[in-house]
Design an enzyme around this catalytic site. Sequence first.
Site, mmCIF file in Angstrom:
data_model
loop_
_atom_site.group_PDB
_atom_site.id
_atom_site.type_symbol
_atom_site.label_atom_id
_atom_site.label_comp_id
_atom_site.label_asym_id
_atom_site.label_seq_id
_atom_site.Cartn_x
_atom_site.Cartn_y
_atom_site.Cartn_z
ATOM 1 N N GLY C 716 0.810 -1.222 0.000
ATOM 2 C CA GLY C 716 0.000 0.000 0.000
ATOM 3 C C GLY C 716 0.836 1.260 0.000
ATOM 4 C CD GLU C 719 -3.862 6.635 3.972
ATOM 5 O OE1 GLU C 719 -4.276 7.391 4.843
ATOM 6 O OE2 GLU C 719 -4.274 5.477 3.831
#
Lengths: 333, 203, 752
Positions: C716, C719
């Site tokens: 991921g 962010e």
Amino acid sequence: MRNFDYHRPADMSAAIDAARAEGAEILAGGTLMVDLMKIGVREPDALVDITGLADLEGHDIGMDRIRFGALARMADVADDQTLKTAAPVLTESLWKAASPQLRQAARLGGNILQQTRCPYFRDTAYSQCNKRAPGSGCAALDGGKTNLHAILGGSDDCVAMYPGDWAQALIAFDAEVHTQGPGGTRTISFADLHVMPGDTPQIETILEPGEIVKHITVPVIPALKASHYLKARDRESYAFASASAAVGLEMEGETVRDVRIGLGGVAAVPWRARQAEEHLKGKSLTEETARETGRIAFADASPLEGSEYKIKLGADVVAGALMTAHARSQGGE
Amino acid sequence: MPKTPGPPHLGLSRRSLLGTSGAVGAGLGLAGSADAQQTGPELAAFNTAQITLNVNGKRRTLNVEPRTTLVEALRDDMGLTGTKIGCNQGQCGACTVLLNGRRMNSCLILAITADGAEVVTIEGLADPAGRLHPMQEAFAEHDAFQCGYCTPGQILSAIGCIDEGHAKSAAEIREYMSGNLCRCGAYPNIVAAIESVRDGQEG
Amino acid sequence: MAQTLNTAVSRTDAPRKVTGTATYAADVIPAGMLHGALATSSIAVGTLTGLDTSAAEAEPGVVAVYTHENLPDYKSVKGFYAGGPGSASFWPMEGTEIKYAGQPIAYVVAETAAAARRGAQLITADYDSRPADVHMDPADSFVIGATGDSKGMVATKGDVPKGLAEAAQTLDVEYTTPFQHHNPMEMFASTAEWRGDRLTVWMPSQSVRTLRLGIAKAFGLPETSVRVISPFVGGAFGSKAGITPYAMLTIAAAKAVGAPVRLIVTRPQMYTVATFRPESVQRFRLGADETGKLTAFEHIEIAQTSQFDVVTNPGTHITRAMYASPNIHTEQRVARSDTNTGGFMRAPNEMQTFFGLEQAMDELAHKLGIDPVEMRRVNDTDRHPVEDVPFSSRSLMECYDSVSDTFGWADRTAEVGSMTDGDWLVGYGCATATYPTNILASNARVRMRGTGHAYIELAAHDVGTGSYTIFAQIAAARLGLPVEACDVVMGHGDMPVAPLAGGSGTAASAGSAVHDACLRIGRLVAAEVSRQPEGPLAGVSADRITLEDGVLRGPDGHSQSLVEALASTATTEVEAVGEFRHPALTDKLIRATFSGGYGTAGPVTPECAMFAFGAEMAEVHINRWTHEIRVPRAHGAFAAGTILNRKTAHSQLMGGMVWGIGSALHEVTEVDKPRARYLNANIAEYLVPVNADIREIRVEMLEERDDYVNPLGVKGIGELGIVGTAAAIANAVHHATGRRLRHLPIRMSDLV
């Protein structure tokens, strides 16, 4: 937005007639007026769109004076390469303002008449705003901190800051505003156009109902050539000035013969630092004298809590602008 | 007291809802019309005015209130929803269109003031055969967006930026594209896309 | 790995986005649609004593005005942090209570958007106002659900005072971060259309599943009667996750007025009708020996929350995973004040806490005279410092080595103020980034045809993240098809369940479900062809046939492309629903995701700690005249497992760093504290970076393999990019000026 009646007069006298009516406002580029109407700060009964008045378009650079039509677009004037060389402060204070799209739409006549970004003025949820609702008080004086308040020229009734850039160059260089209204034509010194807030902050200029800015002239003086607009802001572009300086220098050898200083981002109205100008005249221009001049420009400042930094910032910006203008006077950048 | 909701006035035209008194056009001096010297606005006489726009090469006639903005006329009246509203306050550039060849925030333009104007929106950039404009191709190739919401405005603004001669360097492009916010942070890719179109090397 | 993964693939939705044909919520105009507008409270706390709607009703074009007195009832749902689908637990217009400034008090429906907004402006209200308090007082803070358990909100290992006493240098500092608002470019919008008891809602969403279930519950409808449609989302960053009042009111108004209604929330109203990043205080006490090794680590985070919810974004869970220390104590506290409920905003636990942690590490390194990169190196660890489990993968120092190289860290002269460039002071700073790997249950349906096309469906979201493209790539790689032959359809609430688009979890979780669906298709087709009388795999036992990069392979070297195999079957079409159920996912967590919540396993499981890592370096210039702070260069190197698409991943990491620059230098929601009202609720005075602020951004994506997190090895990246940037910039400002600025944003007002 409240609905309104719309006029687009074809000539000046019809425009004056329409604009003098109670509740009528003049519309040109609309970037200011439409925004303020949307948020309910201005609610005219009628808009008089003067963009059909072709005489008010364009600008030209003469030997003695530069003339700007009230309907000239910020972008077009900012892009004029001749003007950029002849009077850099007049183009720099335009292209460093607003955004490219706003500069395509906005006209110079409206630009000089722009209104404060004070949040208490713009947010109608605040019932207290002497500028928007005369006599209601000033929420800024006990409000939260912002950096949008005047540290020069404010009053006990209003500390709203004039947010414009170009006007600082105009006031520094003795511009004149040529108008036509119900009483005929007149020429106003730019320094007299805006009115200090005092106890009537709702009155921002001396323009009468129906009086339309036709053009603006700037006399050509030597200091225009060695001029500079320095704008300090928290982001690189598309931001209002935290402090700015429109300056110009005429040197006689090592001595300052003429100096002009306009201050943006700090005052209630377009601001000329005459005392600071007088201080520097006859001296040599060094970093030391430039910084001293900057400090004098803010000698009378009275900041609200949160805006104290502008005294030092403004002084440094004046000094930096003078250093660049000095380099330009020596043929450098 | 709140009004009891009744059936919506869907069957009524806007004129019948808004035109409570006076004739259409009373107090409404339109661009180029003979009664341009009309004065003394009749406050009760708000109504719609007919305007004509040339949108993406097509002549469009529509009725607008004086307060109708160009972006709402494009989106709600003409169904051209490619132009986006990002702030409705002239602060973000998402609604940028070319108006008579100039890039402008269509949220701050009253449609009535654009009567007779030429408007180019994102829907008008591809050629009649459907081939994309080089700027559209370049934005796709350079990943000059993420969410895509600011993209129509960025592309129109980018075309304006080159047309104005403000794309001579990366630094100049950055400055002259600063009226278009991109919250996803695609700025470096936007600059690359514009440089590639400027250089005629995109692909 | 197959060709289509770990490559740069242009977005499959790019043609739509560059032609204006990507339909965002407000672009749908159902026949007969009316327009909504909100009127909001001018006060922050009190009671509504009167509401005059007469002028609004008289406004031409206004069709109806709704208030708490005549709005159709719906059952309000709990806020996200109370386990519900709402953006907050308090719902406006249910009564006369006012709990925050800008709270909706009336809803106007009109024939045009302009008339609706004008109607809203004409509504006047009387209030019995009470003093509001937006001073977050750390002294009034409390620990969130204190359990003493290290998985909880307090963690303790060893003895921090003892560790501090043993240290060669200590640090005891406090950092603060402000309120921030997401400000996606797309304005919040919601369009509701009722047809009898069937409801369709178009709304930009990070979780169509959450919306669908929540709306069905609120309006007493069977789930199947509610359609939620959100194919394109114009940026979200956490602001479009839960059901907000503006959506609920629009649905209710559409029901009452008997016509479809669309509401576009104004930009100023966007500041109060949804969530935001709460302000925070980050307290650090650190001790280190002469070599820089930490002897004590204490972090207490105090974050703001509303009077009616407890926002739980545990940043200390992340900081305590960073560096080895024998003595650790962390606490997660909140303090209430009079605002709407905050929520998650890009790196909700990490942006603020790492602004603190990574400046604290820099401060300590400076005190010790140690290079900041070396400070991180000596404290690097391969086991979670509190949980004592290994990291599934951790390439932090590889990231530092990479970024030091591209950035030219060796050129940094250590002395403060020692670097200049003309009128500019120059500073270099670095900081660590990390982001937890979230593991969530997901399903996905894949249908494949023998013609060589695949259709992928799931209730996931592309909020600009590139999900459309990476799901197509995953399917293309597994099924052996070109990317453009794989159509992905998402953003409908009735599709196979996928998790909320948040916590950088979509690629890892939903992507793994797509992967699984493709493998299932392989098995189904293998079973078919093994039964056939002829063909390369005829008669081969199906369970000995494997699918590799679109080719079915038998044990004896016989193989057949999946497309050919499928085309040879009687149906020539096959469909499978894939599932991602990581072993660490408990039934409770799976149930949470399937009921619209966020059921993440991790970042710490009984076996592993799962985090992506990065290292960021920034060059800061400070003008000696204007004191303006600019960032001419920011470099980041990141290791986040498998990178599915090097083009869109680059954009995400770069965008994160742009956000970090914004947090460092620009973003702050200013508050008029006496009146608890936001002062810069617009996108002119709430500064976000413009194009001219962003110069050189360099992103390196390191190769990293992680077999634990999920079958794709994805950790991921949505962010990760923002996490270290603000601290790197603050550290660079210190290097340039000697000024330690322990608050955000850092402005020229701090440096005059």
